[in-house]
Design a protein around this motif. Structure first.
Motif, short mmCIF file in Angstrom:
data_model
loop_
_atom_site.label_atom_id
_atom_site.label_comp_id
_atom_site.label_asym_id
_atom_site.label_seq_id
_atom_site.Cartn_x
_atom_site.Cartn_y
_atom_site.Cartn_z
N GLN A 1 0.87 -1.17 0.00
CA GLN A 1 0.00 0.00 0.00
C GLN A 1 0.91 1.22 0.00
O GLN A 1 2.12 1.09 -0.08
CB GLN A 1 -0.93 -0.01 1.22
N SER A 2 0.33 2.41 0.04
CA SER A 2 1.18 3.59 0.00
C SER A 2 2.18 3.55 1.15
O SER A 2 1.89 3.04 2.23
CB SER A 2 0.34 4.86 0.09
N TYR A 3 3.37 4.11 0.89
CA TYR A 3 4.40 4.09 1.93
C TYR A 3 3.95 4.88 3.15
O TYR A 3 4.28 4.50 4.29
CB TYR A 3 5.70 4.65 1.38
N ALA A 4 3.19 5.95 2.95
CA ALA A 4 2.68 6.73 4.09
C ALA A 4 1.79 5.87 4.97
O ALA A 4 1.89 5.90 6.21
CB ALA A 4 1.92 7.95 3.60
N ASN A 5 0.89 5.08 4.37
CA ASN A 5 0.01 4.23 5.17
C ASN A 5 0.78 3.13 5.88
O ASN A 5 0.45 2.77 7.02
CB ASN A 5 -1.08 3.62 4.28
N LEU A 6 1.79 2.58 5.23
CA LEU A 6 2.62 1.58 5.89
C LEU A 6 3.28 2.17 7.14
O LEU A 6 3.36 1.53 8.19
CB LEU A 6 3.68 1.06 4.93
N PHE A 7 3.78 3.40 7.00
CA PHE A 7 4.48 4.04 8.10
C PHE A 7 3.51 4.40 9.23
O PHE A 7 3.85 4.24 10.42
CB PHE A 7 5.20 5.30 7.61
N LYS A 8 2.34 4.87 8.87
CA LYS A 8 1.39 5.34 9.89
C LYS A 8 0.64 4.22 10.60
O LYS A 8 -0.01 4.45 11.62
CB LYS A 8 0.38 6.30 9.26
N ASP B 1 4.97 3.24 24.57
CA ASP B 1 3.50 3.26 24.54
C ASP B 1 3.02 3.64 23.14
O ASP B 1 3.22 4.76 22.68
CB ASP B 1 2.99 4.24 25.58
N GLU B 2 2.36 2.70 22.47
CA GLU B 2 1.86 2.97 21.11
C GLU B 2 0.87 4.13 21.11
O GLU B 2 0.81 4.90 20.14
CB GLU B 2 1.18 1.71 20.56
N ALA B 3 0.10 4.28 22.16
CA ALA B 3 -0.87 5.37 22.23
C ALA B 3 -0.18 6.73 22.23
O ALA B 3 -0.74 7.72 21.76
CB ALA B 3 -1.74 5.22 23.48
N VAL B 4 1.03 6.78 22.74
CA VAL B 4 1.81 8.02 22.74
C VAL B 4 2.49 8.22 21.39
O VAL B 4 2.52 9.34 20.86
CB VAL B 4 2.88 7.98 23.86
N LEU B 5 3.02 7.15 20.81
CA LEU B 5 3.85 7.28 19.61
C LEU B 5 3.07 7.32 18.30
O LEU B 5 3.53 7.96 17.35
CB LEU B 5 4.86 6.12 19.56
N LEU B 6 1.92 6.67 18.24
CA LEU B 6 1.18 6.67 16.98
C LEU B 6 0.79 8.08 16.52
O LEU B 6 0.95 8.41 15.34
CB LEU B 6 -0.07 5.78 17.09
N PRO B 7 0.28 8.96 17.40
CA PRO B 7 0.00 10.33 16.94
C PRO B 7 1.25 11.06 16.46
O PRO B 7 1.18 11.90 15.57
CB PRO B 7 -0.58 11.00 18.19
N VAL B 8 2.40 10.73 17.04
CA VAL B 8 3.66 11.37 16.64
C VAL B 8 4.05 10.95 15.23
O VAL B 8 4.39 11.81 14.40
CB VAL B 8 4.78 11.00 17.64
N ILE B 9 4.01 9.66 14.96
CA ILE B 9 4.44 9.22 13.62
C ILE B 9 3.43 9.65 12.56
O ILE B 9 3.82 9.92 11.41
CB ILE B 9 4.71 7.70 13.58
N ARG B 10 2.18 9.75 12.93
CA ARG B 10 1.18 10.20 11.94
C ARG B 10 1.31 11.70 11.66
O ARG B 10 1.15 12.13 10.51
CB ARG B 10 -0.22 9.82 12.42
N GLN B 11 1.62 12.48 12.69
CA GLN B 11 1.88 13.90 12.46
C GLN B 11 3.15 14.09 11.64
O GLN B 11 3.22 14.97 10.77
CB GLN B 11 2.00 14.64 13.79
#
Length: 398
Positions: free
Chosen positions: A79-86, A246-256
């Motif tokens: 899938q798109s590289y952005a979606n893979l990363f996010k 903590d994924e809950a902390v890091l997921l918003p960071v990588i998506r931003q």
């Protein structure tokens, strides 16, 4: 597979060339004069042809890069590289966890801080100190335009943007810096101070860098960038790896990071290269001093997002050879002069799977890697810079 422009389509659709024939090419420039070549009326058409081929390729590569990050089902990644990363996870073939993504972000910052220190600034400095003054000059990236300091500072801004989660120097609430401020304010303050110090030290180098390679400010800038590299590698990255899971902390960071930094930067790159291509087309239709000046401004504008993307030279830009396609340095000046004579722009193209040249031992590289590197040294931003600028100024028609 990456979509490659066909040479025939590029040749016929993008410009008005003379009809192809079997005649031997006329020698219009002496290849031994390539380092100091002037624009002249007798080869104005050939000059414009080459400029347009290169700007077409830059526009295509920028769009390809953006598409690989943003489009699903493109044949390059699942899938798109952005979606893979996010969306890291057990089923993700590239990123199993948010920590993997954070490590990739920081590795990109480490790489470019180190490259600015040891290669972009360090290699010319070492050559200069060793008495190899000509070699030192040719090692300075972007010296045709006198834009070296801007390039290097933008490289450090790419680190800043990745850390702050924004493009304007502000700290986004979903960023590595914001997380670190909550957990370890002292470490966050050091990171911010070292980023700013590296950017300031680069800007303190007397301008142009090519005329001041041996100045004490150059050594200071090298050391500041090396200190930044060392800090991210040995303190910042281990801190996140060991203390922030903590994924809950890091997921918003990588998506931003993706939505607020990577994709907007690549969108600016697409727009900048499209505008650059239009300026080159206009110049080719009507070569004037004002046209050269318009191309120079467009080149500078297109250059900024590229240099501010260098903290994330991973994924499609690396896998598909788009980085050296667009930004190979140093140039093969005599090779460029030879193609200016022959107008054989097929030599700027390559096909097949990308293989990287082993710069430490070229003899160990495959024939494919050597052919790709040869083509890449004849195209990209710096080839266009060579045709547009001389001694830091837009070239003159007369």
């Amino acid at each position: 597979m990456k979509k490659f422009l066909s040479y025939a389509a590029l040749f016929c659709a993008a410009m008005t060339f003379a009809a192809c024939g079997d005649d031997e090419p006329t020698v219009i420039v002496n290849e031994t004069d390539a380092a100091d070549l002037d624009y002249k009326a007798e080869y104005a058409e050939q000059w414009g042809n080459y400029m347009l081929v290169v700007s077409n390729l830059l526009e295509d590569d920028a769009q390809t890069l953006y598409d690989l990050w943003t489009k699903d089902n493109n044949g390059e990644y699942p899938q798109s590289y952005a979606n893979l990363f996010k969306n890291p996870g057990e089923s993700n073939t590239l990123f199993r966890s948010a920590n993997d993504c954070v490590e990739q972000i920081l590795d990109g910052c480490i790489d470019i801080a180190g490259e600015v220190s040891s290669q972009k600034i360090g290699e010319p400095y070492r050559l200069y100190i060793a008495g190899k003054r000509t070699e030192a000059l040719y090692a300075v990236e972007s010296w045709y335009s006198f834009h070296s300091r801007e390039d290097y500072r933008n490289n450090i801004y790419s680190v800043r943007n990745a850390f702050f989660g924004s493009l304007d120097g502000t700290v986004n609430e979903n960023s590595l810096s914001a997380v670190l401020q909550t957990l370890n304010p002292e470490l966050n303050a050091r990171a911010t101070a070292l980023i700013n110090a590296a950017a300031r030290a680069i800007w303190a180098i007397p301008d142009p860098f090519r005329n001041n390679i041996g100045s004490p400010e150059v050594l200071t800038a090298m050391e500041a960038c090396a200190e930044l590299e060392d800090f991210i590698k040995n303190e910042l990255k281990p801190y996140f790896s060991n203390n922030v899971k903590d994924e809950a902390v890091l997921l918003p960071v990588i998506r931003q990071y993706i939505d607020g930094v990577v994709l907007p930067t690549y969108a600016q790159l697409v727009a900048g290269n499209a505008a650059l291509n239009e300026a080159v087309k206009a110049f080719k239709r009507n070569p004037t001093n004002a046209g050269f000046e318009a191309c120079a401004l467009a080149w500078l504008n297109a250059r900024q997002p590229w240099e501010q993307s260098e903290a994330f030279l991973f994924g499609p830009v690396a896998d598909r050879g788009l980085d050296p396609n667009m930004d190979s340095w140093p140039l093969d000046q005599s090779g460029i002069a030879a193609i200016l004579n022959s107008q054989d722009f097929a030599q700027l193209q390559w096909s097949g799977d990308y293989e990287e040249l082993d710069e430490e031992n070229e003899d160990a590289s495959s024939a494919q890697a050597k052919a790709i590197a040869k083509a890449q040294n004849l195209r990209g931003y710096h080839t266009l810079e060579y045709f547009i600028f001389k001694n830091g100024q837009a070239r003159k028609v007369n």
